[in-house]
Scaffold this motif. Structure first.
Motif, PDB file in Angstrom:
ATOM      1  N   PHE A   1      10.882  -1.882  -9.056  1.00  0.00           N
ATOM      2  CA  PHE A   1      11.216  -2.760  -9.385  1.00  0.00           C
ATOM      3  C   PHE A   1      10.207  -3.952  -9.163  1.00  0.00           C
ATOM      4  CE2 PHE A   1      13.190  -6.310  -6.197  1.00  0.00           C
ATOM      5  CZ  PHE A   1      13.764  -6.530  -6.683  1.00  0.00           C
ATOM      6  N   VAL A   2       9.613  -3.697  -8.203  1.00  0.00           N
ATOM      7  CA  VAL A   2       8.177  -4.479  -8.475  1.00  0.00           C
ATOM      8  C   VAL A   2       6.990  -4.807  -9.781  1.00  0.00           C
ATOM      9  CG1 VAL A   2       6.166  -4.692  -6.651  1.00  0.00           C
ATOM     10  CG2 VAL A   2       7.913  -3.694  -5.780  1.00  0.00           C
ATOM     11  N   ASP A   3       7.390  -3.987 -10.636  1.00  0.00           N
ATOM     12  CA  ASP A   3       6.539  -3.402 -11.383  1.00  0.00           C
ATOM     13  C   ASP A   3       7.124  -4.877 -11.956  1.00  0.00           C
ATOM     14  OD1 ASP A   3       4.541  -2.207 -10.370  1.00  0.00           O
ATOM     15  OD2 ASP A   3       5.879   0.276 -11.979  1.00  0.00           O
ATOM     16  N   GLN A   4       8.988  -4.997 -12.201  1.00  0.00           N
ATOM     17  CA  GLN A   4       9.305  -6.266 -12.459  1.00  0.00           C
ATOM     18  C   GLN A   4       9.752  -6.907 -12.600  1.00  0.00           C
ATOM     19  OE1 GLN A   4      13.588  -4.722 -12.731  1.00  0.00           O
ATOM     20  NE2 GLN A   4      13.029  -2.435 -13.122  1.00  0.00           N
ATOM     21  N   CYS A   5       9.019  -7.253 -10.780  1.00  0.00           N
ATOM     22  CA  CYS A   5       8.642  -8.838 -10.285  1.00  0.00           C
ATOM     23  C   CYS A   5       7.535  -9.618 -11.000  1.00  0.00           C
ATOM     24  CB  CYS A   5       8.504  -8.786  -9.401  1.00  0.00           C
ATOM     25  SG  CYS A   5      10.727  -8.784  -8.827  1.00  0.00           S
TER      26      CYS A   5
ATOM     27  N   GLY B   1       3.898 -12.878 -14.911  1.00  0.00           N
ATOM     28  CA  GLY B   1       2.479 -12.211 -15.583  1.00  0.00           C
ATOM     29  C   GLY B   1       2.930 -12.949 -17.282  1.00  0.00           C
ATOM     30  N   GLU B   2       4.012 -12.806 -17.505  1.00  0.00           N
ATOM     31  CA  GLU B   2       4.682 -13.401 -18.525  1.00  0.00           C
ATOM     32  C   GLU B   2       5.239 -14.551 -18.887  1.00  0.00           C
ATOM     33  OE1 GLU B   2       7.051  -9.883 -19.653  1.00  0.00           O
ATOM     34  OE2 GLU B   2       5.853  -8.214 -19.782  1.00  0.00           O
ATOM     35  N   THR B   3       5.085 -15.318 -17.677  1.00  0.00           N
ATOM     36  CA  THR B   3       6.280 -17.087 -18.053  1.00  0.00           C
ATOM     37  C   THR B   3       5.134 -17.518 -17.530  1.00  0.00           C
ATOM     38  OG1 THR B   3       8.190 -15.591 -16.740  1.00  0.00           O
ATOM     39  CG2 THR B   3       8.463 -17.494 -16.414  1.00  0.00           C
ATOM     40  N   PRO B   4       4.891 -18.138 -18.789  1.00  0.00           N
ATOM     41  CA  PRO B   4       3.761 -19.687 -18.145  1.00  0.00           C
ATOM     42  C   PRO B   4       3.952 -20.296 -17.266  1.00  0.00           C
ATOM     43  CG  PRO B   4       4.064 -19.571 -20.857  1.00  0.00           C
ATOM     44  CD  PRO B   4       4.902 -18.657 -19.876  1.00  0.00           C
TER      45      PRO B   4
ATOM     46  N   ARG C   1       7.782 -22.915 -12.417  1.00  0.00           N
ATOM     47  CA  ARG C   1       9.020 -22.916 -12.130  1.00  0.00           C
ATOM     48  C   ARG C   1       9.539 -22.408 -12.941  1.00  0.00           C
ATOM     49  NH1 ARG C   1      11.439 -27.967 -11.087  1.00  0.00           N
ATOM     50  NH2 ARG C   1       9.729 -29.435 -11.910  1.00  0.00           N
ATOM     51  N   GLU C   2      10.022 -21.781 -14.041  1.00  0.00           N
ATOM     52  CA  GLU C   2      10.193 -20.650 -14.805  1.00  0.00           C
ATOM     53  C   GLU C   2      10.171 -19.299 -14.478  1.00  0.00           C
ATOM     54  OE1 GLU C   2      11.578 -18.961 -18.777  1.00  0.00           O
ATOM     55  OE2 GLU C   2      10.063 -20.766 -19.524  1.00  0.00           O
ATOM     56  N   ALA C   3       9.280 -18.997 -14.101  1.00  0.00           N
ATOM     57  CA  ALA C   3       8.787 -17.885 -13.318  1.00  0.00           C
ATOM     58  C   ALA C   3       9.378 -17.486 -12.207  1.00  0.00           C
ATOM     59  CB  ALA C   3       7.494 -17.627 -13.191  1.00  0.00           C
ATOM     60  N   GLY C   4       9.614 -18.239 -11.149  1.00  0.00           N
ATOM     61  CA  GLY C   4      10.125 -18.963  -9.826  1.00  0.00           C
ATOM     62  C   GLY C   4      11.294 -18.342 -10.098  1.00  0.00           C
ATOM     63  N   SER C   5      11.882 -19.256 -10.633  1.00  0.00           N
ATOM     64  CA  SER C   5      13.439 -18.887 -10.469  1.00  0.00           C
ATOM     65  C   SER C   5      13.329 -17.986 -10.915  1.00  0.00           C
ATOM     66  CB  SER C   5      14.180 -19.968 -11.961  1.00  0.00           C
ATOM     67  OG  SER C   5      15.205 -19.692 -11.690  1.00  0.00           O
ATOM     68  N   LYS C   6      13.728 -17.233 -11.996  1.00  0.00           N
ATOM     69  CA  LYS C   6      13.144 -16.008 -12.576  1.00  0.00           C
ATOM     70  C   LYS C   6      13.454 -14.962 -11.530  1.00  0.00           C
ATOM     71  CE  LYS C   6      12.823 -15.680 -17.654  1.00  0.00           C
ATOM     72  NZ  LYS C   6      12.533 -15.775 -18.698  1.00  0.00           N
ATOM     73  N   LEU C   7      12.319 -14.549 -10.980  1.00  0.00           N
ATOM     74  CA  LEU C   7      11.656 -13.885  -9.779  1.00  0.00           C
ATOM     75  C   LEU C   7      12.974 -13.739  -8.619  1.00  0.00           C
ATOM     76  CD1 LEU C   7       7.552 -13.864  -8.678  1.00  0.00           C
ATOM     77  CD2 LEU C   7       9.502 -12.488 -10.357  1.00  0.00           C
ATOM     78  N   VAL C   8      13.805 -15.372  -7.745  1.00  0.00           N
ATOM     79  CA  VAL C   8      14.607 -15.605  -7.013  1.00  0.00           C
ATOM     80  C   VAL C   8      15.646 -14.626  -7.850  1.00  0.00           C
ATOM     81  CG1 VAL C   8      15.781 -16.973  -5.642  1.00  0.00           C
ATOM     82  CG2 VAL C   8      13.174 -17.266  -5.769  1.00  0.00           C
ATOM     83  N   SER C   9      16.395 -14.870  -8.644  1.00  0.00           N
ATOM     84  CA  SER C   9      17.409 -14.488  -8.784  1.00  0.00           C
ATOM     85  C   SER C   9      17.172 -13.390  -9.297  1.00  0.00           C
ATOM     86  CB  SER C   9      17.500 -14.966 -10.808  1.00  0.00           C
ATOM     87  OG  SER C   9      17.346 -16.590 -10.928  1.00  0.00           O
TER      88      SER C   9
END
Length: 582
Positions: free
Chosen positions: A259-263, A268-271, A274-282
């Motif tokens: 799970f931590v690896d997916q986060c 790293g893959e989302t430049p 704002r989008e990276a933070g939204s994906k992480l929270v989701s």
């Protein structure tokens, strides 16, 4: 309260801008008021274990030491407060925990502000007394919390929607996952995320992980990572042995690390931050609400936290972009030795946003209910009663062996103890009382445990007859003395001697011995044998004596002798037959 928030933000902003001058890592996280109190509780429990052997501390002692600790660290007057016991050791343990986890507290930020600030920065946005009032949670600094509904923590509404405790705990789990991506050395972040959601990594698993990390001298997350990576990539030669304590928790630890690896992949893959933070929270919300109904309090708290964090991440990213455009300074590029420049660059912008979000969480007002924070706060999500941070860090109690064993086991152990003391001979017979240097049998030892009670003969001798009384007279002893001494001289002869006929021949007698002489000789030999057995404690193994034979009529001896002479005897049978007749 707004002025206090702005002053604290000024401190943290200057600290983040200039922390590379005094710290080794730029990813150092800040512990807020609640985090400082929890670390102090762990430090006091650790000192009590060193001094008294018990990892634990009373809540009243923690609150008393908390006030003294804040005044002492802020260099304020604390004369009216008694000095906590072993305060120097507590302070040292507290500082070691912060250094080991790559964290600092708000007081450290306040102290470093003076040497890190520049000329254009304000001199002192707040005083030490104002910071003390904020950390201690006095009324002047809690005006913002007056709008929240306050519900007492009763069994009926403890998990209710109106209680802000569930929202606070769920928000802490969200921020702990994000903080672990920023600072992997933060052990408290791993504590709140290891078994949330449920992964069968409870108290025993955390204890094994903590012991393994202590033996390796590394953080908890690095211990998990190295263990799972060694199993996945190391092969048989480099994989941990089967006896490793983390082997029995490999499934839960693998799920946690995946799970931590997916986060981290999202990071790293989302430049776009704002989008990276939204994906992480989701992703974190999906893990926490999995298997819960829509009306569950944790589900509702996770939905609210997800919405608020996404909104705040977008606001922070917008503010950072505006500050860069206004100053005309481009963001610093990643270091030249980075393995993947694209991943390092994209992740770095998102990490800056996450660090600003975590700094705001550290500046939140302290929890008003200290009992919930220190005793029951960690048991909200999984519903395990009695589990808190202090209990989680305390090793499970091992059996001490003080409880009595079952009666059967105690009897068997006592018998084994007695058998170990008794040296049993290899060969025993019904004539064991005639052997010298022989030990008492086990049955007699168990029957007579007292040393003052002497054993008696198992087969008492029969009453004396007139012939035996005659043999005890001095005249009879004088007549038989020479015949008896001849038999006792031979070293290889038995203690019972041979047939009385041999003694008669060695004494010079001829023909058949008289009946009284044979009886007297046999009786005397039995008496000598009994005396020898009494000296060595062997009377209990003496064979039973036969009654003295009645007087045979005249000519009876001759008939018996002629009848026995007609039979063919084997070697040694005559000697054994004569002995048994005695």
């Amino acid at each position: 309260m707004v002025v206090m928030e702005e002053s604290l933000r000024t401190l943290t902003r200057v600290f983040r801008r200039e922390c590379h001058r005094v710290l080794d890592s730029e990813r150092t996280t800040i512990q807020g008021a609640d985090g400082m109190l929890m670390v102090l509780q762990l430090a006091m429990a650790g000192v009590n274990k060193q001094e008294c052997g018990d990892f634990g501390v009373a809540l009243s002692e923690v609150l008393a030491a908390w006030k003294y600790f804040l005044l002492d660290k802020l260099q304020l007057s604390h004369n009216d407060i008694p000095l906590p016991q072993n305060y120097d050791l507590i302070q040292k343990e507290y500082d070691c925990f912060l250094k080991r986890t790559n964290t600092v507290d708000l007081i450290d930020v306040f102290i470093m502000f003076k040497e890190l600030r520049l000329n254009e920065d304000p001199e002192e946005p707040l005083t030490a007394m104002q910071l003390f009032q904020f950390l201690i949670g006095e009324k002047e600094s809690l005006g913002k919390n007056e709008s929240f509904p306050v519900c007492p923590a009763t069994p009926s509404n403890k998990a209710g929607i109106c209680s802000p405790q569930i929202q606070r705990v769920v928000r802490r789990v969200f921020c702990s996952y994000l903080g672990l991506l920023v600072n992997c050395k933060n052990d408290l972040a791993l504590v709140y995320t290891l078994d949330n959601p449920k992964r069968s990594l409870g108290h025993i698993a955390f204890t094994d992980l903590r012991h393994a990390a202590c033996n390796n001298g590394s953080s908890l997350f690095l211990t998990v990572t190295s263990f799972i990576r060694a199993i996945q990539l190391g092969g048989k030669g480099y994989a941990p042995p089967e006896s490793h304590p983390l082997r029995k928790h490999i499934k839960g630890l693998s799920e946690y690390l995946n799970f931590v690896d997916q986060c981290q992949d999202i990071l790293g893959e989302t430049p776009n931050p704002r989008e990276a933070g939204s994906k992480l929270v989701s992703r974190i919300r999906a893990a926490l609400v999995k298997g819960r109904s829509a009306g569950d309090p944790v589900y509702l708290a996770a939905e609210d936290t997800d919405k608020s964090l996404k909104e705040r991440i977008g606001q922070i990213h917008t503010m950072q972009m505006q500050s860069v455009v206004d100053t005309g300074i481009s963001p610093a590029r990643p270091k030249a030795y980075a393995i993947n420049h694209s991943t390092a660059y994209g992740g770095r912008e998102t990490v800056k946003v996450l660090m600003a979000l975590l700094d705001e969480e550290a500046l939140a007002p302290p929890c008003r209910n200290k009992v919930e924070l220190l005793s029951e706060d960690h048991a909200i999500l999984n519903g395990s009663a009695g589990v808190c941070l202090l209990t989680l860090y305390k090793s499970p109690e091992a059996p001490t062996g003080s409880s009595p064993k079952p009666l059967r086991n105690r009897v068997l152990s006592q018998q084994e103890h007695i058998k170990s003391k008794v040296v049993r001979p290899t060969i025993r017979s019904q004539f064991a009382c005639t052997y010298k240097g022989d030990e008492l049998p086990l049955s007699r030892v168990l029957e007579f445990p007292s040393g003052s009670q002497l054993p008696t003969c198992a087969h008492p001798a029969p009453k004396r007859t007139s012939v035996e009384e005659e043999c005890d007279s001095p005249g009879m002893d004088k007549r038989l003395k020479e015949a008896t001494n001849l038999k006792c001289k031979g070293p290889s002869e038995s203690a019972m001697g041979e047939h009385s006929g041999n003694a008669w021949k060695q004494a010079g007698g001829k023909g058949t011995q008289p009946e009284p002489f044979r009886r007297a000789t046999g009786t005397l030999k039995r008496k000598l044998a009994n005396r020898e057995c009494a000296e060595h404690g062997k009377e209990e193994n003496q064979p039973p004596q036969k009654r003295p034979p009645a007087k045979a009529p005249a000519g009876g001896l001759g008939k018996r002798s002629s009848k026995s002479a007609g039979k063919k005897l084997i070697a040694g049978q005559s000697k054994l037959t004569g002995f048994l007749r005695l």
